[in-house]
Design a protein around this motif. Sequence first.
Motif, PDB file in Angstrom:
ATOM      1  N   SER A  69       1.010   4.494   0.897  1.00  0.00           N
ATOM      2  CA  SER A  69       0.110   5.122   1.853  1.00  0.00           C
ATOM      3  C   SER A  69      -0.092   6.606   1.594  1.00  0.00           C
ATOM      4  CB  SER A  69       0.633   4.928   3.275  1.00  0.00           C
ATOM      5  OG  SER A  69      -0.279   5.448   4.199  1.00  0.00           O
ATOM      6  N   ASP A  80      -3.887   4.065   7.703  1.00  0.00           N
ATOM      7  CA  ASP A  80      -3.231   2.824   7.282  1.00  0.00           C
ATOM      8  C   ASP A  80      -2.358   2.227   8.380  1.00  0.00           C
ATOM      9  OD1 ASP A  80      -4.391   3.077   4.792  1.00  0.00           O
ATOM     10  OD2 ASP A  80      -2.638   4.019   3.870  1.00  0.00           O
ATOM     11  N   LEU A  88       3.693  -1.020   3.963  1.00  0.00           N
ATOM     12  CA  LEU A  88       3.378   0.398   3.798  1.00  0.00           C
ATOM     13  C   LEU A  88       4.576   1.110   3.193  1.00  0.00           C
ATOM     14  CD1 LEU A  88       1.537   1.308   7.133  1.00  0.00           C
ATOM     15  CD2 LEU A  88       0.540   1.020   4.859  1.00  0.00           C
ATOM     16  N   ILE A 109      -1.735   7.984   6.145  1.00  0.00           N
ATOM     17  CA  ILE A 109      -0.865   7.280   7.080  1.00  0.00           C
ATOM     18  C   ILE A 109      -1.542   7.032   8.419  1.00  0.00           C
ATOM     19  CG2 ILE A 109       1.291   7.466   8.401  1.00  0.00           C
ATOM     20  CD1 ILE A 109       2.489   8.852   5.938  1.00  0.00           C
ATOM     21  N   ARG A 149       0.837  -1.188   0.000  1.00  0.00           N
ATOM     22  CA  ARG A 149       0.000   0.000   0.000  1.00  0.00           C
ATOM     23  C   ARG A 149       0.880   1.249   0.000  1.00  0.00           C
ATOM     24  NH1 ARG A 149      -4.980   0.223   4.043  1.00  0.00           N
ATOM     25  NH2 ARG A 149      -5.421  -1.635   2.782  1.00  0.00           N
TER      26      ARG A 149
END
Length: 336
Positions: A282, A288, A296, A285, A280
């Motif tokens: 991000s 996530d 990330l 943040i 991902r």
Amino acid sequence: MQYGLIGEHLGHSYSKLIQEKLIDNYTYEIHPVKKTDLDAFMKKHSFQAINVTIPYKKDVIPYLYQLDDASKKIGAVNTIVNREGKLFGYNTDYYGFDYMVKKHGISFANKKVLVLGNGGASQAIQAVIKDNEAKELLVTDIILSGDVLSIDSVYQNHKDIDIVVNTTPCGMYPHVDSAAVDLSKFIHIEAVFDCIYNPMDTKFTLQAKSLGIPVAVTGLEMLVGQAKRALEHFKDIQIDDREIDRIYREILFETSNLITDCTNSDILNDLSNRLHKEIRFSKQIEKDAIENSLILVVSQEEISAHQEKLISNGFIVNGDSADTIIARFKSAIQKF
């Protein structure tokens, strides 16, 4: 259902993951039960053995034929075994918490201990603390009764706390920005324990680490420990305590986030395939960072700006190959 977990809200439970790692050829189910359905479920008791979590650890007791000594002392049950139609109740939270504390070299003897919360889990923790000869035990809760104190009263009159244990849901996913206490109010805390296991570091334990408190531990080890003891009751077997640490590390490896500034697509795809984690890039943040099992991808500037939130549920790892990043990820987990 032969084996499983009952409770009201079980969407983020790790119990199935843990239980099925303990022995082979075993299925453990997550079985939410509404409050209105509990009576019928317990009267029917069409299960071999179950674990019980919030809010039913006290509610199930009237349905049980016999309680073990820990359950009687604590007044709460988290494990039930059906033996020829008779239900036997146990409390393995006691074992799990005692294991976690001793694993980190902490003794309650002659210490002044503060427990946050006074529910079912708290009763098990309080029993462990008393049995290990604490000098003084203080309990806070939002409901004040008997000897239960307000947190403001503790701040004012008990700055000399040695150990703090959080048994409240304050700081649990997804409400990760709250904490039940401000540790800066105390003079010389030597250890804090949080029964919460998701996120892997709570606002409570992160503050402890920032203040230099030597031991700051969340509840995953306790969860694995109590699960191991519960399965011993389920199956009438013995499981080596070393399995607790093995499974604890495996779950951290599987569920924690890997945070990196690597943008090389080949490396990222290799990591994703080998770690079974979603990549991902991000853009949110704060959102996530509290999810699980992600790779990330975050710039160094964003890592610096959001470091506390990112490390609450993951490890910041960089490298020039997937092998290097995975090795450093494993190393970070071993040190956690």
